[in-house]
Enzyme design. Sequence first.
Site, PDB file in Angstrom:
ATOM      1  N   ASN A  17      -6.510  -9.416   6.708  1.00  0.00           N
ATOM      2  CA  ASN A  17      -7.074  -8.317   7.500  1.00  0.00           C
ATOM      3  C   ASN A  17      -7.698  -7.290   6.580  1.00  0.00           C
ATOM      4  OD1 ASN A  17      -4.855  -7.057   6.459  1.00  0.00           O
ATOM      5  ND2 ASN A  17      -3.742  -6.978   8.398  1.00  0.00           N
ATOM      6  N   ARG A  30      10.008  -9.200   5.386  1.00  0.00           N
ATOM      7  CA  ARG A  30      10.010  -8.764   6.790  1.00  0.00           C
ATOM      8  C   ARG A  30      11.038  -9.591   7.541  1.00  0.00           C
ATOM      9  NH1 ARG A  30       3.621  -7.772   8.253  1.00  0.00           N
ATOM     10  NH2 ARG A  30       3.257  -6.431   6.463  1.00  0.00           N
ATOM     11  N   ARG A  62       4.975 -17.846   8.677  1.00  0.00           N
ATOM     12  CA  ARG A  62       5.665 -16.652   9.171  1.00  0.00           C
ATOM     13  C   ARG A  62       7.073 -16.689   8.614  1.00  0.00           C
ATOM     14  NH1 ARG A  62       4.591 -12.722  12.574  1.00  0.00           N
ATOM     15  NH2 ARG A  62       2.819 -13.799  13.457  1.00  0.00           N
ATOM     16  N   GLU A 105      -2.537  -7.249  -2.460  1.00  0.00           N
ATOM     17  CA  GLU A 105      -2.982  -6.156  -1.600  1.00  0.00           C
ATOM     18  C   GLU A 105      -3.896  -5.183  -2.321  1.00  0.00           C
ATOM     19  OE1 GLU A 105      -0.298  -4.337   1.112  1.00  0.00           O
ATOM     20  OE2 GLU A 105      -1.864  -2.987   1.834  1.00  0.00           O
ATOM     21  N   ARG A 107      -0.373 -17.516   4.121  1.00  0.00           N
ATOM     22  CA  ARG A 107      -1.275 -17.692   5.271  1.00  0.00           C
ATOM     23  C   ARG A 107      -2.580 -18.360   4.842  1.00  0.00           C
ATOM     24  NH1 ARG A 107       0.027 -13.716   9.759  1.00  0.00           N
ATOM     25  NH2 ARG A 107       2.295 -13.912   9.779  1.00  0.00           N
ATOM     26  N   GLU A 125      11.640 -11.417  10.281  1.00  0.00           N
ATOM     27  CA  GLU A 125      10.831 -11.970  11.383  1.00  0.00           C
ATOM     28  C   GLU A 125      11.698 -12.591  12.472  1.00  0.00           C
ATOM     29  OE1 GLU A 125       7.684 -11.601  11.887  1.00  0.00           O
ATOM     30  OE2 GLU A 125       6.706 -11.239   9.965  1.00  0.00           O
ATOM     31  N   GLU A 146      -3.827 -15.431  11.993  1.00  0.00           N
ATOM     32  CA  GLU A 146      -4.339 -14.292  11.223  1.00  0.00           C
ATOM     33  C   GLU A 146      -3.927 -14.523   9.780  1.00  0.00           C
ATOM     34  OE1 GLU A 146      -2.757 -10.314  12.100  1.00  0.00           O
ATOM     35  OE2 GLU A 146      -3.165  -9.838  10.003  1.00  0.00           O
ATOM     36  N   CYS A 178      -6.867  -0.767   3.174  1.00  0.00           N
ATOM     37  CA  CYS A 178      -6.322  -1.883   2.419  1.00  0.00           C
ATOM     38  C   CYS A 178      -6.748  -3.179   3.098  1.00  0.00           C
ATOM     39  CB  CYS A 178      -4.806  -1.789   2.341  1.00  0.00           C
ATOM     40  SG  CYS A 178      -3.979  -1.805   3.922  1.00  0.00           S
ATOM     41  N   CYS A 228       0.788  -1.241   0.000  1.00  0.00           N
ATOM     42  CA  CYS A 228       0.000   0.000   0.000  1.00  0.00           C
ATOM     43  C   CYS A 228       0.824   1.297   0.000  1.00  0.00           C
ATOM     44  CB  CYS A 228      -1.052  -0.011   1.099  1.00  0.00           C
ATOM     45  SG  CYS A 228      -0.418  -0.308   2.746  1.00  0.00           S
ATOM     46  N   ASP A 235      -9.389  -8.473  11.682  1.00  0.00           N
ATOM     47  CA  ASP A 235      -8.519  -9.602  11.352  1.00  0.00           C
ATOM     48  C   ASP A 235      -9.372 -10.811  10.986  1.00  0.00           C
ATOM     49  OD1 ASP A 235      -6.168  -8.312  11.783  1.00  0.00           O
ATOM     50  OD2 ASP A 235      -5.647  -9.339  13.649  1.00  0.00           O
TER      51      ASP A 235
END
Length: 507
Positions: free
Chosen positions: A442, A341, A352, A360, A473, A343, A439, A466, A311, A421
Site C-alpha cells: 500500500n 500482529r 497472513r 517500510e 505478501r 491475527e 493486498e 509510508c 513508521c 492498495d
Amino acid sequence: MRLDLNATLIFSDDVEPAKDKIKECLEESNRDLLKRGVPEDVEDGGANVRAHSIEKENLHLHIISDRYVRAHDALLRLKKQLNQELGPEFHVGVRDVDIEDYIIELELERLPKREEDLKLPFVERLEFEDDMCSMSLSSLSEERLAKNYVDRIINRLREKIEAQYYEGKEEKWELLFKSEKKDMVWREDPTEVMDDRGWIKRGPTKGKWFYRPEAAKILKTLERIAVEEVLKPLGFEEVIESMMVPFDVWIDTGHMEGIPNEAYYVAEPSTRNPDEWAEIIDEIKITKEVPLEKLDEMTDTPKAGICYAQCPVIYWSLRNETISDDSLPLLLYEDTVPSTRYESGGRHGIERVDEFHRVEPVYIGTKEQLTKLKDSLIERYTYVFDEILDIEWRMAKVEPFYLQQAGGEREEEEADLGTIDFEAYLPYRGSREDSEWLEFGNLSIFRKYTESFNIKGQTEKLLSGCTGIGIERWATAFLAQKGIDAEKWPEGFREHFGDMPKGIELL
Ligand code: ATP
Ligand code: ZN
Ligand code: MG
C-alpha cells in the site's frame, strides 16, 4: 449544547469574611470574563454563575453554559480570577476543586442504534430523547478538566454512535488501474506446497514460519528487488530502528487506540537480581517447565509493544524537529525490524501471519513533493510488478468507512492524500471476478503524523507518508501466479534470484 456544573472551590481558609467581594467578583465575571470567546453574533452566549453559596472555606458554584465557554472552563477561569482578587486582601487561595455533578446536554445528528453499547469512562448516566442526549459525568478532577477530558468524552460518544451506523459497511474501494491479464502457471496454494516440500516449517509459535534456504532466498530476493528497483533509484536511504515501541509513540500515531487488540506486548523482568530469580530457576531445573504464575510475578506490566509497522518509530526519531529544506523530501526506509500482529482467526499461509517482514519506506515533505513522489513510486512499482515479477495486479484507492463521513470540502482538499492498495490475483482462491485479491502493498500520504509528532519544515507545512512492502505478501502474490518451479519463473525474477539453494535433505 447545555452544560450544567455544580462544583466547590475549597479555599485555604474561611472565605465568609470575603463574601461581598466574592459576590461582586462573580457578578462582574458573569458580565465579562465568562463571555470571552463568544462570537459577536451570538446573543446571551457563554457561561453564567446561576447561584453560589459560601460555607467556611467552601465556595459552592452552580454554573450553566453553552458550548462557547464550557462550564468547566468557566470554573477554571473563576478559580484564577478569585485567587487574584482575594489573595492580596484576604490571604486565601483555592486549595482544591471538587466537581459534584456535571450534566451535559447535547444535540445529536442521530440517535444511537443500541444505547446499551455506549458505556464510557467518566459517564455515569446517559439518556436519549428526540435528538438530544443528556449525560452525567463523574470522577472528574480539576486536572482532568484542564486536560480536556470533557471534549474527548463527547467526541468519543459521537464516534461510537456513528460507528453503529457504519458497522458492516464495506470500505470505499475505487479501481485506479488494472494490469494486463496474465497466464497462471498453477492454481495451488504456494504455502501448502512449500510446506509439503519442506521449504518452510510452521512455528515455533502461532502464526510464525521458519524459512529454509529455498524459501528464504525467494523472500530475500523480493526484498532486494524492492530496495534496488524501487527505493534506491528514487534516493531512499536506509535507517535502523528499535523493535520495541513505547506506548507514548503509539498514542501519537493512534495505534494504541486503533489496534490494541492486535499488538504484541513486551514485559521487562521486574528485577535483574539473580537471587530473586533463584526460586524460579530451581523449579525450571527440576520440573523442566516454566512456572508461569511465578514468572508473571517476576515480570512487569508491559509498557511497550513490538513493532506493528516501522513508521511510528521513524516519526518518533523526528519528534519536535525542524527539517532543513535541503533534506526535503526526506526519503527513508527501514528493513531490519519484523512486524508482529495478533491475527488470531484470520491467520492463513505465509500471507497472513503473526510475524512478517516488510520494507517500510517513509517520506516527509511538502504536499507538492509528496504527490510527485507518489507518482514516481507508482511508476517504479509498476515496472517491478510488470517487468520483473510479471504478475497480474491492480491498484485501488481505499478509504475506511469512518473517514468517508468527513465528506465535502475536506474530501476535495484531501483528494491526493489517503491510501492506495496494491492487490494481486490469487488463482488458488477462485476466479478473478469472485475471489478476494490479496493486498500485497500500500501507499499512503497523511496530514496527521507531522502534526502529532510536531515535525516542521523551515518554510512550508510538511506532510508524511509510508508505503508498506510486505515481503511474505509479495512472495504469495508471485508464487501463487508463477508457481514454485524456478524454470517457469519469468526471466527478470530468475536473473535476480540466481541458483536455487541446495536446501536440507531430511531423512
Ligand atoms: P489487511 O487488511 O490485509 O490486514 P492491513 O491493512 O492490516 O492489511 P497494513 O497495516 O496496511 O495492512 O500493512 C501494510 C502491509 O503489511 C500490507 O500491505 C501487507 O503487505 C503487510 N501485512 C499486513 N498484515 C500482514 C500479515 N498479518 N501478514 C503478512 N503481511 C502483512
Ligand atoms: Zn506506515
Ligand atoms: Mg490487518
